[in-house]
Enzyme design. Structure first.
Site, PDB file in Angstrom:
ATOM      1  N   ASP A 158      -4.746  -3.382   5.543  1.00  0.00           N
ATOM      2  CA  ASP A 158      -5.018  -3.182   4.112  1.00  0.00           C
ATOM      3  C   ASP A 158      -6.440  -2.648   4.010  1.00  0.00           C
ATOM      4  OD1 ASP A 158      -4.746  -3.386   1.253  1.00  0.00           O
ATOM      5  OD2 ASP A 158      -5.929  -5.218   1.320  1.00  0.00           O
ATOM      6  N   SER A 159      -6.807  -2.243   2.810  1.00  0.00           N
ATOM      7  CA  SER A 159      -8.183  -1.805   2.597  1.00  0.00           C
ATOM      8  C   SER A 159      -9.156  -2.989   2.680  1.00  0.00           C
ATOM      9  CB  SER A 159      -8.298  -1.158   1.219  1.00  0.00           C
ATOM     10  OG  SER A 159      -7.901  -2.089   0.233  1.00  0.00           O
ATOM     11  N   CYS A 205      -0.598  -2.458   1.957  1.00  0.00           N
ATOM     12  CA  CYS A 205      -1.430  -1.893   0.897  1.00  0.00           C
ATOM     13  C   CYS A 205      -0.568  -0.893   0.146  1.00  0.00           C
ATOM     14  CB  CYS A 205      -2.636  -1.193   1.528  1.00  0.00           C
ATOM     15  SG  CYS A 205      -3.647  -0.256   0.379  1.00  0.00           S
ATOM     16  N   GLU A 235     -12.232  -8.512  -4.803  1.00  0.00           N
ATOM     17  CA  GLU A 235     -13.020  -8.424  -3.561  1.00  0.00           C
ATOM     18  C   GLU A 235     -14.398  -9.076  -3.746  1.00  0.00           C
ATOM     19  OE1 GLU A 235     -12.488  -6.781  -0.311  1.00  0.00           O
ATOM     20  OE2 GLU A 235     -10.358  -6.618  -0.751  1.00  0.00           O
ATOM     21  N   CYS A 259       0.202  -3.955  -6.027  1.00  0.00           N
ATOM     22  CA  CYS A 259      -1.047  -3.956  -5.261  1.00  0.00           C
ATOM     23  C   CYS A 259      -1.111  -5.310  -4.581  1.00  0.00           C
ATOM     24  CB  CYS A 259      -2.248  -3.768  -6.189  1.00  0.00           C
ATOM     25  SG  CYS A 259      -3.837  -3.936  -5.350  1.00  0.00           S
ATOM     26  N   HIS A 318      -3.439  -7.032  -3.647  1.00  0.00           N
ATOM     27  CA  HIS A 318      -4.499  -7.944  -4.104  1.00  0.00           C
ATOM     28  C   HIS A 318      -4.055  -8.806  -5.287  1.00  0.00           C
ATOM     29  CE1 HIS A 318      -7.214  -5.428  -1.754  1.00  0.00           C
ATOM     30  NE2 HIS A 318      -8.203  -6.260  -1.999  1.00  0.00           N
TER      31      HIS A 318
HETATM   32  N1  DGL Z   1      -4.367  -3.873  -1.584  1.00  0.00           N
HETATM   33  C1  DGL Z   1      -4.511  -2.479  -1.894  1.00  0.00           C
HETATM   34  C2  DGL Z   1      -3.275  -1.994  -2.623  1.00  0.00           C
HETATM   35  O1  DGL Z   1      -2.258  -2.658  -2.510  1.00  0.00           O
HETATM   36  C3  DGL Z   1      -5.799  -2.351  -2.593  1.00  0.00           C
HETATM   37  C4  DGL Z   1      -6.113  -1.028  -2.961  1.00  0.00           C
HETATM   38  C5  DGL Z   1      -7.539  -0.681  -2.962  1.00  0.00           C
HETATM   39  O2  DGL Z   1      -8.200  -0.844  -1.956  1.00  0.00           O
HETATM   40  O3  DGL Z   1      -7.943  -0.159  -3.994  1.00  0.00           O
HETATM   41  O4  DGL Z   1      -3.220  -0.984  -3.250  1.00  0.00           O
END
Ligand code: DGL
Length: 280
Positions: A13-14, A76, A155, A190, A192
């Site tokens: 993931d990011s 992600c 975050e 997402c 997150h």
């Molecule tokens: N968890 C990522 C997603 O599902 C986060 C995206 C991001 O880094 O902006 O899109």
């Protein structure tokens, strides 16, 4: 002896969001070793362009393949929207994203055929959810809403009770247009967002089913490993290794709040390493 079945699963993931998927996979597949990559130096992905997200995803996949993973989960939505097809074309290792699973779940739940989708700017802009949902059922109405401030707030760790006011205000702003459409199902597009699920639930009300893909992704992972005869036979403790692309302290301290299960192994100083992903 062929021991490829005992290789780890790769997840990326990011940043922290993919940990919601990591947790479900550890529960469903407790013997599997996992390598997790959080691209903390370059989070968020959701505000970046397609070509950049593809480049980042390819670098991480090349890294994971060097680490000998047997399967990759793009945990992600942004990377799944922009880069999954590209990655599948290039690499032979099985790769899955998180979008199909969320859609499958939502289609099972909706009764009034009005589905909402929230995600990053990139995910919403890609139109991937409406496109894939329409392919399965033309009669569904889809209402999308980008929520670009959610990822940076999460975050930053501002999803606790002391920051409720801020996140509530932001969530109200994003979600109230969706409420007007009387959706009965909302996809958290997402990885997150499950972390603020209760805030979203409070605003949307109890008549809206909230879908996160983590559990379904775990089931799909298990299914694919079974199909490809890649389920581990190892009875030794699984190994979990976390890689981040920026200082690991913040990741380690926030990860505790992302992984809510009691018996899940958390990122610590010992199992978390910093890598230079630009090299891959
Ligand atoms: N968890 C990522 C997603 O599902 C986060 C995206 C991001 O880094 O902006 O899109």
């Amino acid at each position: 002896v062929d021991n490829h079945i005992n290789k780890p699963i790769g997840i990326f993931d990011s940043g922290l969001g993919g940990l919601t998927v990591f947790e479900e996979i550890t529960k469903l597949l407790p013997n599997e070793s996992i390598i997790y990559v959080g691209d903390t130096a370059r989070v968020p992905y959701g505000t970046k362009s397609k070509s950049v997200v593809i480049k980042f995803s390819l670098q991480i996949i090349r890294f994971l393949i060097k680490k000998n993973v047997k399967m990759i989960i793009v945990a992600c939505n942004t990377a799944s929207s922009y880069a999954l097809d590209e990655c599948k074309k290039i690499f032979s290792v099985p790769i899955i994203g998180v979008i199909d699973s969320g859609i499958k779940c939502a289609l099972l739940k909706t009764k009034n055929k009005k589905i909402g989708v929230i995600g990053t700017e990139a995910t919403i802009k890609s139109q991937i959810y409406p496109k894939l949902i329409k392919q399965k059922d033309k009669s569904i109405k889809i209402y999308s809403q980008a929520c670009p401030l959610f990822v940076p707030i999460i975050e930053e760790g501002w999803f606790d009770i002391s920051h409720r006011k801020i996140i509530n205000l932001v969530a109200e702003e994003y979600l109230s247009p969706l409420k007007k459409f009387r959706i009965d199902t909302l996809i958290l597009g997402c990885t997150h967002y499950p972390i603020i699920r209760d805030i979203i639930y409070d605003i949307m009300g109890k008549n809206v089913e909230i879908i996160s893909s983590a559990k379904t992704v775990a089931k799909e992972t298990k299914y694919i490993l079974e199909q490809k005869k890649l389920i581990t036979t190892s009875i030794a403790n699984p190994r979990y290794t976390f890689y981040v692309t920026d200082d690991s302290n913040k990741f380690i301290s926030l990860a505790k709040r992302f992984i809510i299960g009691k018996n899940v192994i958390l990122p610590t100083k010992n199992n978390t390493k910093v890598i230079d992903i630009e090299k891959y």
